[in-house]
Write an enzyme that holds these catalytic residues in place. Structure first.
Site, PDB file in Angstrom:
ATOM      1  N   GLU A 467       0.836  -1.181   0.000  1.00 63.44           N
ATOM      2  CA  GLU A 467       0.000   0.000   0.000  1.00 63.44           C
ATOM      3  C   GLU A 467       0.882   1.247   0.000  1.00 63.44           C
ATOM      4  OE1 GLU A 467      -1.687   0.092   3.866  1.00 63.44           O
ATOM      5  OE2 GLU A 467      -2.394   2.152   3.681  1.00 63.44           O
ATOM      6  N   ASP A 540      -0.672  -1.480   6.228  1.00 57.87           N
ATOM      7  CA  ASP A 540      -0.467  -1.004   7.593  1.00 57.87           C
ATOM      8  C   ASP A 540      -1.300  -1.818   8.574  1.00 57.87           C
ATOM      9  OD1 ASP A 540       1.207   0.930   6.709  1.00 57.87           O
ATOM     10  OD2 ASP A 540      -0.278   2.544   6.715  1.00 57.87           O
ATOM     11  N   ASP A 542      -3.326  -1.069  10.715  1.00 54.60           N
ATOM     12  CA  ASP A 542      -4.381  -0.256  11.316  1.00 54.60           C
ATOM     13  C   ASP A 542      -5.683  -0.474  10.547  1.00 54.60           C
ATOM     14  OD1 ASP A 542      -4.054   1.045   8.948  1.00 54.60           O
ATOM     15  OD2 ASP A 542      -3.268   2.905   9.792  1.00 54.60           O
ATOM     16  N   ASP A 544      -7.260   1.358   8.362  1.00 56.57           N
ATOM     17  CA  ASP A 544      -7.191   1.620   6.921  1.00 56.57           C
ATOM     18  C   ASP A 544      -6.500   0.481   6.192  1.00 56.57           C
ATOM     19  OD1 ASP A 544      -8.513   3.982   7.082  1.00 56.57           O
ATOM     20  OD2 ASP A 544      -6.693   5.223   7.166  1.00 56.57           O
TER      21      ASP A 544
END
Ligand code: 28F
Length: 679
Positions: A467, A540, A542, A544
């Site tokens: 990403e 990541d 997290d 997102d």
């Protein structure tokens, strides 16, 4: 059967040749359990329950049972109880022992000893109670019949005593109760039952058997919560907070679930469509019997572009379809085309709607019950009986034609959606032809952003889908050039649940993935052309990142499902924390792990703990050490449980759909579709 058991039989009846054969039969099951229940992993363990429940379901299908209770007991034995007629207790003359004993001690009892035609549903291997008995440390059966309660116990398949009367019951009360403890020497991986796994399958069974009530109960005690005092005060506080959280979660966790669907598969379709927007209110339902095939079909279109059609034979999922599915597809293609022509929705000059056009946004269940199902194909999951094709085709054609005549508004909205699909497909085909021609001219040009690896043997190669450009840059520096390719993706990934084909094919990120993988997609898909053995999604750690992973997985699941099925898709697991002390560094991949590290190194002031918010916070070296080095990284393999296809579909559409409520439910339930492969 243990050898000692063979020589030292404690059974009270005489052992003639027949009984010896019986023991040899069960012995064979214990020698090769995989042949009878598929595997001895957690999956096989759960199959034992389904085998017993199947017998109750058969009794329900025969019209004599309406409630099944399944209880996970303390110690992981399981009790299944039904209110059917009770397994017959009279002597079976061929075998010379009570019928119930035949059922539990003779392999394939159904076919051999007078069961002909009784068994309708069937577990993965349709082998039943005797297999469960053979693979159980002990098993007890209790039967209520004619005001009496009968009981027999077996240990590893051996009869402990002849069937005996142990009491009385009201004459109107009948039924069968079976309790068994899986043999830990067979199920060496795990003997712990998972409530959620049983819950999903029992829900499916209830959907597939309208009017049947199935109750699942978990009577196990929650894990004892141990608070140890040897650590510092902080530790204790932390652990207490953790314990409180656990207790809360335990209370919240439902210990009993009950499934009852009066509408059967009609409600199954409603359940699958719950996070989607239906195109019309009704769920179409057709039922009938032909050529000795009992057919039920339910469907409803939604405004998405995907097909979610699931087929079953005798309550078993057939992920590869077969004749029943062909019959259904034939019927709807022909019937909708006839209708669209007749109603002038399709002009004479226009070509027929394709099956795919009509199935855009279709959620459907096709369920057939058949006496002697023949399974074909490599995985023996494809129905072969040709009479099923004709039965489904004619029942659906006939009843659907009638329905469309009576419901012109619904008919029109389905036809209009299919016509739009047809146009989009035509546009997509043109776009694809264009890219095909282009690649032919340029000689398979790989995407510019791809940093390919030098090794040309796909077996050795992996591709990281990363990403963002900055993380992509670090990954390019960090990687092992010979075997690791990096494909950075920019910005938001297209949600394929919400886009038509033409738009999907035009998307740059998706095009880049398709060309990099080399396999093509959809009907062009060819797994032998796969250029990398592992496709690793690195995002990541997290919310997102999780969202982006899900978007990518959804794309793979919809367009290249075989990559997932064959285990080529992985999620990278970047660390959550970095801990530094005295110039030494530790990485933690979970909160739990951080706690463990802290316990080990001590919880001092000078501990430096860094919480990683994204891959971008790591330099190339750290990224290599923690997430990319095959020797040290953690990869999670994305797991495709074919037996629970409909649930996988639901997982993706729930996460990617636009209704907020179901998504929250889902996140709270936290269903798993990934499996830790470990380091
Ligand atoms: C908890 C598990 O196994 N339930 C069952 C029946 C009822 C009959 C049956 C079963 C007859 C000769 C094969 C009763 N009365 N629950 C169960 N309920 N099996 S298993 O018959 C077995 C056949 O051998 C039953 C009349 N016909 C059938």
């Amino acid at each position: 059967m243990s050898e000692e058991g063979m020589n030292n039989t404690t059974v009270e009846h005489e052992y003639g040749a027949d009984q010896i054969q019986i023991l040899e039969g069960l012995e064979a099951v214990r020698k090769r359990p995989g042949m009878y229940i598929g595997s001895t992993s957690s999956r096989g363990l759960h199959h034992l329950v389904y085998e017993i429940v199947d017998n109750s379901v058969d009794e329900a299908l025969a019209g004599f049972c309406d409630t099944i209770e399944v209880t996970i007991n303390e110690g992981n034995s399981v009790t299944v109880q039904d209110n059917g007629r009770g397994i017959p207790v009279g002597i079976n003359h061929k075998a010379g022992i009570p019928a119930v004993e035949v059922v539990f001690t003779i392999l394939h009892a159904g076919g051999k000893f007078g069961g002909g035609g009784y068994k309708v549903s069937g577990g993965l291997h349709g082998v039943g109670a005797s297999v469960v008995n053979a693979l159980s440390d002990w098993l007890e059966v209790e039967i209520c019949q004619d005001g009496k309660v009968y009981k027999q116990r077996y240990e590893r398949g051996h009869v402990c005593y002849p069937l005996k009367e142990i009491g009385t019951c009201p004459v109107e009360k009948t039924g069968t109760k079976v309790t068994f403890l899986p043999d830990a020497t067979i199920f060496t991986e795990t003997t712990v039952y998972e409530f959620d796994i049983l819950k999903r399958r029992l829900r499916e069974m209830a959907f597939l058997t309208k009017g049947l009530r199935i109750i699942l109960r978990d009577d196990r005690k929650e894990d004892e919560i141990v608070i140890n005092n040897e650590n510092s005060q902080i530790n204790e506080l932390l652990e207490r907070a953790e314990a409180d959280k656990k207790e809360e979660a335990a209370e919240k966790k439902a210990k009993v679930v009950e499934f009852y669907y009066e509408g059967g598969i009609k409600e199954f379709v409603a359940y699958l469509n719950k996070s989607k927007t239906p195109l019309y209110e009704n769920i179409l339902y057709f039922e009938g019997q032909k050529n000795n095939v009992y057919v039920e079909v339910a469907f409803q279109h939604n405004d998405s572009y995907n097909e979610s059609v699931f087929s079953f034979v005798n309550n078993i999922n057939t992920p590869e379809g077969g004749t029943h599915l062909q019959g259904f597809r034939n019927a709807i293609t022909k019937t909708f085309n006839d209708y669209a022509r007749g109603a002038k929705l399709l002009k004479d000059s226009e070509p027929n709607l394709s099956g795919e056009d009509i199935r855009e946004g279709l959620t459907a269940i096709i369920s057939v019950k058949i006496e002697d199902p023949q399974f074909e194909g490599q995985t023996k999951q494809k129905l072969g009986n040709s009479e099923a094709r004709g039965a489904v085709d004619s029942i659906v054609s006939e009843q659907l034609t009638y329905f469309l005549e009576l419901n012109p508004t619904i008919a029109k909205s389905i036809c209009e959606k299919s016509i739009l699909a047809q146009r989009a497909r035509e546009a997509a085909r043109k776009a694809r032809d264009l890219t095909r021609r282009k690649t032919a001219l340029e000689g398979m040009s790989l995407p510019g952003k791809l940093a390919d690896c030098s090794d040309k043997d796909p077996k050795n190669c992996e591709i990281y889908i990363v990403e963002g450009d900055s993380a992509g840059g670090s990954a390019k520096t960090a990687r092992s050039r010979a075997t690791q390719a990096i494909l950075p993706l920019r910005g938001k990934i297209l949600n394929v649940e919400k886009a038509r084909l033409d738009k999907i094919y035009a998307n740059a990120e998706i095009k880049a993935m398709i060309t990099a993988f080399g396999t093509g997609i959809h009907e062009d898909f060819d797994i032998t052309k796969l250029r990398y053995d592992k496709i690793i999604l690195m995002t990541d750690a997290d919310v997102d990142g999780a969202h982006i992973s899900t978007l990518l997985l959804t794309f793979l699941y919809r367009f290249m499902p075989d990559l997932i099925k064959e285990g080529h898709v992985y999620l990278a697991k970047p660390p959550l924390y970095k801990l530094e002390k005295n110039k030494k560094v530790w990485y933690a991949y979970s909160d739990e792990e951080l706690e463990n590290i802290l316990k080990e190194v001590g919880r001092d002031q000078n501990n430096k703990i860094q919480r990683y918010k994204g891959l971008g916070e790591m330099d190339a070296e750290q990224l290599w050490e923690t997430t990319m080095d095959p020797e040290r990284r953690i990869l999670m393999r994305v797991n495709y449980d074919e037996e629970m296809e409909s649930e996988i579909d639901l997982t993706f559409t729930t996460l990617m759909g636009d209704k907020v409520e179901p998504r929250r439910d889902f996140i709270e339930e936290n269903a798993k579709f990934v499996k830790n492969l470990d380091i």
